[in-house]
Motif scaffolding. Structure first.
Motif, PDB file in Angstrom:
ATOM      1  N   LYS A 147       4.820  17.688  46.220  1.00 12.25           N
ATOM      2  CA  LYS A 147       3.820  18.530  46.858  1.00 12.25           C
ATOM      3  C   LYS A 147       2.527  17.744  46.967  1.00 12.25           C
ATOM      4  O   LYS A 147       2.367  16.686  46.349  1.00 12.25           O
ATOM      5  CB  LYS A 147       3.598  19.825  46.069  1.00 12.25           C
ATOM      6  CG  LYS A 147       2.996  19.630  44.684  1.00 12.25           C
ATOM      7  CD  LYS A 147       2.842  20.952  43.977  1.00 12.25           C
ATOM      8  CE  LYS A 147       2.227  20.795  42.579  1.00 12.25           C
ATOM      9  NZ  LYS A 147       0.822  20.338  42.634  1.00 12.25           N
ATOM     10  N   GLU A 157       8.224  21.017  47.891  1.00 13.41           N
ATOM     11  CA  GLU A 157       9.262  20.876  48.897  1.00 13.41           C
ATOM     12  C   GLU A 157      10.320  19.875  48.416  1.00 13.41           C
ATOM     13  O   GLU A 157      10.032  18.965  47.635  1.00 13.41           O
ATOM     14  CB  GLU A 157       8.670  20.381  50.228  1.00 13.41           C
ATOM     15  CG  GLU A 157       7.762  21.374  50.906  1.00 13.41           C
ATOM     16  CD  GLU A 157       7.318  20.896  52.264  1.00 13.41           C
ATOM     17  OE1 GLU A 157       6.849  21.726  53.046  1.00 13.41           O
ATOM     18  OE2 GLU A 157       7.449  19.681  52.551  1.00 13.41           O
ATOM     19  N   GLN A 205      11.303  23.635  52.331  1.00 12.66           N
ATOM     20  CA  GLN A 205      10.624  24.463  51.348  1.00 12.66           C
ATOM     21  C   GLN A 205      11.644  24.971  50.317  1.00 12.66           C
ATOM     22  O   GLN A 205      12.803  25.238  50.662  1.00 12.66           O
ATOM     23  CB  GLN A 205       9.936  25.644  52.032  1.00 12.66           C
ATOM     24  CG  GLN A 205       8.742  25.248  52.866  1.00 12.66           C
ATOM     25  CD  GLN A 205       8.114  26.453  53.537  1.00 12.66           C
ATOM     26  OE1 GLN A 205       8.029  26.516  54.767  1.00 12.66           O
ATOM     27  NE2 GLN A 205       7.651  27.422  52.739  1.00 12.66           N
ATOM     28  N   CYS A 223      14.647  27.384  50.863  1.00 15.41           N
ATOM     29  CA  CYS A 223      14.259  28.528  51.687  1.00 15.41           C
ATOM     30  C   CYS A 223      15.009  28.456  53.014  1.00 15.41           C
ATOM     31  O   CYS A 223      15.113  27.374  53.628  1.00 15.41           O
ATOM     32  CB  CYS A 223      12.758  28.530  51.933  1.00 15.41           C
ATOM     33  SG  CYS A 223      11.754  28.747  50.436  1.00 15.41           S
ATOM     34  N   TYR A 233       7.339  31.801  47.497  1.00 20.55           N
ATOM     35  CA  TYR A 233       7.538  30.358  47.693  1.00 20.55           C
ATOM     36  C   TYR A 233       7.947  30.013  49.128  1.00 20.55           C
ATOM     37  O   TYR A 233       7.730  28.884  49.587  1.00 20.55           O
ATOM     38  CB  TYR A 233       8.591  29.842  46.714  1.00 20.55           C
ATOM     39  CG  TYR A 233       8.062  29.639  45.305  1.00 20.55           C
ATOM     40  CD1 TYR A 233       7.630  28.401  44.880  1.00 20.55           C
ATOM     41  CD2 TYR A 233       7.988  30.716  44.418  1.00 20.55           C
ATOM     42  CE1 TYR A 233       7.138  28.209  43.593  1.00 20.55           C
ATOM     43  CE2 TYR A 233       7.496  30.541  43.124  1.00 20.55           C
ATOM     44  CZ  TYR A 233       7.062  29.287  42.720  1.00 20.55           C
ATOM     45  OH  TYR A 233       6.564  29.109  41.441  1.00 20.55           O
ATOM     46  N   CYS A 234       8.526  30.946  49.811  1.00 18.61           N
ATOM     47  CA  CYS A 234       8.969  30.667  51.185  1.00 18.61           C
ATOM     48  C   CYS A 234       8.014  31.239  52.232  1.00 18.61           C
ATOM     49  O   CYS A 234       8.368  31.326  53.414  1.00 18.61           O
ATOM     50  CB  CYS A 234      10.366  31.260  51.405  1.00 18.61           C
ATOM     51  SG  CYS A 234      11.630  30.649  50.261  1.00 18.61           S
ATOM     52  N   ASN A 236       4.972  29.966  53.048  1.00 23.67           N
ATOM     53  CA  ASN A 236       4.074  28.996  53.692  1.00 23.67           C
ATOM     54  C   ASN A 236       4.421  28.858  55.172  1.00 23.67           C
ATOM     55  O   ASN A 236       5.595  28.755  55.551  1.00 23.67           O
ATOM     56  CB  ASN A 236       4.178  27.626  53.002  1.00 23.67           C
ATOM     57  CG  ASN A 236       3.640  27.671  51.580  1.00 23.67           C
ATOM     58  OD1 ASN A 236       2.782  28.505  51.266  1.00 23.67           O
ATOM     59  ND2 ASN A 236       4.140  26.789  50.740  1.00 23.67           N
ATOM     60  N   HIS A 240       9.217  24.370  57.529  1.00 24.90           N
ATOM     61  CA  HIS A 240      10.086  23.339  56.954  1.00 24.90           C
ATOM     62  C   HIS A 240      11.346  23.989  56.381  1.00 24.90           C
ATOM     63  O   HIS A 240      11.494  24.164  55.172  1.00 24.90           O
ATOM     64  CB  HIS A 240       9.339  22.565  55.870  1.00 24.90           C
ATOM     65  CG  HIS A 240       8.149  21.815  56.384  1.00 24.90           C
ATOM     66  ND1 HIS A 240       7.240  21.197  55.575  1.00 24.90           N
ATOM     67  CD2 HIS A 240       7.725  21.570  57.665  1.00 24.90           C
ATOM     68  CE1 HIS A 240       6.306  20.606  56.305  1.00 24.90           C
ATOM     69  NE2 HIS A 240       6.584  20.834  57.581  1.00 24.90           N
TER      70      HIS A 240
END
Length: 301
Positions: A147, A157, A205, A223, A233-234, A236, A240
């Motif tokens: 990260k 990631e 991710q 993700c 967490y997923c 963002n 990605h």
């Protein structure tokens, strides 16, 4: 009158005998079949003893001894510092990119090994050596979590690389001979180069699954879409997911398309077993790739 004639004859006989004896002495041959003066013979013997004591031999004997000792032909390894020596060969190196170097720019990651192999051409003269090389470096790596520096854990990631770099390099080394026959040498210096990057860098991710240790990628799941399967967490907004490949700098991404090589210092050991062959072992530190070590074998032109 009679006595005078007798004395004259006696004088003639004496003179003739003297001439005969003298002529015989000068005509006496030497052991070599030549006439020698006694003083010349003694001087010659004394000179022979001095040469024997000094180890002097006939010219043919000296040349034979030199050939048998390995100082001629393909075994003549001695080099003239004023003459240029050129060679071509194969090289292999292995760089170790420590996690600590990666953590200067980002968080997470892991130590990566980078094998490098290629061709080299070198030239040396007056203790200064230049080595030009073209090599292929494999920067592919297994999965790791990374990260941005200082970002929260939700930014981790999964990164996987199949990148490679084709390098062109030049090294400048100074030679320190270790023997008088140029067989063993130490070399000190460094090198610079530039490489073109090929291959892809994949990013996905992730979210904590069976654990949340960034050093253990298997504890994290991928993700599948924004907010799936973990809403935190997923979440963002970077897209990605799946087989996302990072664009290069030219396309606005973070994947480099050129890669520098700056190595200082480098220490090498060269062994030259015969006139046209040499081997070299190298160890050094590259600012962009960490510690490296390797070896090469070259044919001297």
């Amino acid at each position: 009158m009679f006595q005078k004639a007798l004395l004259a004859r006696f004088a003639l006989l004496t003179l003739g005998a003297s001439l005969f004896v003298t002529g015989t002495a000068y005509a006496q041959p030497s052991e070599d079949g030549f006439d020698k003066d006694a003083e010349d013979t003694l001087a010659g013997k004394a000179n022979d003893k001095e040469e024997a004591a000094a180890g002097d031999k006939m010219p043919g004997e000296k040349e034979k001894k030199t050939a048998e000792s390995g100082d001629t032909g393909i075994w003549d390894t001695k080099e003239d510092p004023t003459k240029a020596y050129r060679y071509i060969g194969l090289r292999y190196r292995h760089a170790i990119v420590p996690k600590g170097i990666l953590n200067i720019f980002l968080d997470g990651g892991a130590t990566v090994g980078v094998p490098m192999g290629g061709l080299e051409f070198g030239t040396r003269r007056d203790r200064l050596e230049y080595i030009f090389s073209l090599s292929y470096a494999d920067y592919s790596s297994a999965e790791m979590l990374v990260k941005g520096k200082g970002q929260p854990n939700t930014a981790y990631e999964r990164v996987q690389s199949d990148l490679a770099v084709i390098f062109g390099k030049v090294e400048i080394l100074y030679e320190v001979p270790l023997d008088s026959r140029s067989r063993f040498s130490l070399l000190f210096g460094g090198g610079v180069g530039i490489g073109g990057v090929i291959g892809d860098l994949y990013r996905r991710q992730v979210y904590p699954n069976t654990g949340n240790d960034p050093a253990a990628p298997s504890q994290w799941g991928d993700c599948t879409a924004r907010g799936e399967p973990d809403g935190i967490y997923c979440a963002n907004d970077n897209g990605h997911f799946g087989d996302y490949a990072e664009p290069s700098w030219a396309s606005g991404g973070s994947k480099p398309f050129i890669f520098p090589w700056i190595a200082l210092p480098q220490v090498s050991f060269r062994y030259k077993p015969m006139k046209m062959l040499q081997a070299r072992a190298d160890v050094g530190f590259a600012i962009s790739s960490g510690v490296y070590f390797g070896a090469s074998i070259d044919y001297i032109l």
